[in-house]
Design an enzyme around this catalytic site. Structure first.
Site, PDB file in Angstrom:
ATOM      1  N   ILE A  99      47.483 112.999 -35.213  1.00  0.00           N
ATOM      2  CA  ILE A  99      47.044 111.615 -35.336  1.00  0.00           C
ATOM      3  C   ILE A  99      45.915 111.564 -36.357  1.00  0.00           C
ATOM      4  O   ILE A  99      44.863 112.173 -36.154  1.00  0.00           O
ATOM      5  CB  ILE A  99      46.559 111.072 -33.980  1.00  0.00           C
ATOM      6  CG1 ILE A  99      47.670 111.212 -32.943  1.00  0.00           C
ATOM      7  CG2 ILE A  99      46.121 109.621 -34.112  1.00  0.00           C
ATOM      8  CD1 ILE A  99      47.208 111.009 -31.527  1.00  0.00           C
ATOM      9  N   CYS A 110      53.905  99.762 -32.026  1.00  0.00           N
ATOM     10  CA  CYS A 110      54.558 100.884 -32.711  1.00  0.00           C
ATOM     11  C   CYS A 110      56.039 100.768 -32.363  1.00  0.00           C
ATOM     12  O   CYS A 110      56.595  99.674 -32.453  1.00  0.00           O
ATOM     13  CB  CYS A 110      53.943 102.221 -32.313  1.00  0.00           C
ATOM     14  SG  CYS A 110      53.789 102.491 -30.528  1.00  0.00           S
TER      15      CYS A 110
END
Length: 205
Positions: A115, A139
């Site tokens: 990430i 998302c």
């Protein structure tokens, strides 16, 4: 009709009543189908939830969700996937004056989750700007990438880690990732503390 509990099972009991009138309706009874004629059915996207005042989260919305999204009066969407936004969704945004902010984070699986700290930081700046509210974060499934961004927002709101992880796990469920929780735990919010959260029902002291 009533439902009786019978030794752990259930039994439907139909009470005796006068036969219905010829038109099939009781006096004063309205036809439910007639009431619904012309009404829109609002279908929220997968994993939809309210995060805070003017902030929402969900999985990827499709055309079946557009009527529902219109009720939110969105000004912007924060999209956390690297793939191009579908043309149908783009047309919906244009028709409703909604701005798209895309922060492409790859949807990797453990143990290869990476990430990008700076991408989350930039997404938080957009998220905290009330000029972008009401805003929807999404998302693909509304679990991992969305969960990490919301978790970092919660750190700014001074939530304890236990509460942050509990919220993350409610959406990720069996797909909970230790690496996501580790990222949220280590995420440094010091460079963002100066940003206003006047909109929030969890204002910093």
């Amino acid at each position: 009709m009533r439902i009786d509990d019978v030794e752990g099972g259930f039994r439907a009991v139909i009470a005796a009543r006068d036969p219905p009138p010829a038109n099939g309706k009781e006096d004063g009874e309205e036809d439910e189908n007639e009431e619904r004629d012309g009404e829109d059915l609002f279908v929220p996207p997968l994993n939809f939830a309210i995060v805070d005042t003017g902030i929402f989260r969900s999985g990827f919305p499709d055309s079946a969700n557009f009527s529902f999204l219109q009720t939110l009066g969105l000004r912007s969407i924060i999209y956390l996937c690297p793939e191009p936004y579908p043309e149908t969704n783009n047309e919906f945004l244009k028709a409703n004056g909604i701005k798209l902010f895309q922060f492409g984070i790859e949807g990797c699986k453990e143990p290869f989750v990476n990430i990008p700290d700076e991408v989350i930081r930039e997404a938080l700046k957009v998220l905290l700007d009330v000029n972008n509210h009401p805003v929807l974060i999404h998302c693909k499934r509304g679990k991992h990438r969305t969960g990490c961004l919301v978790g970092c927002l919660r750190k700014l709101q001074r939530w304890c880690l236990t509460s942050i992880f509990d919220e993350y796990q409610r959406f990720a469920a069996a797909k909970t990732r230790v690496s996501d929780q580790r990222f949220m735990e280590l995420f440094d919010i010091s460079s963002l503390k100066h940003l206003s959260m006047s909109f929030s029902c969890s204002k910093r002291q």
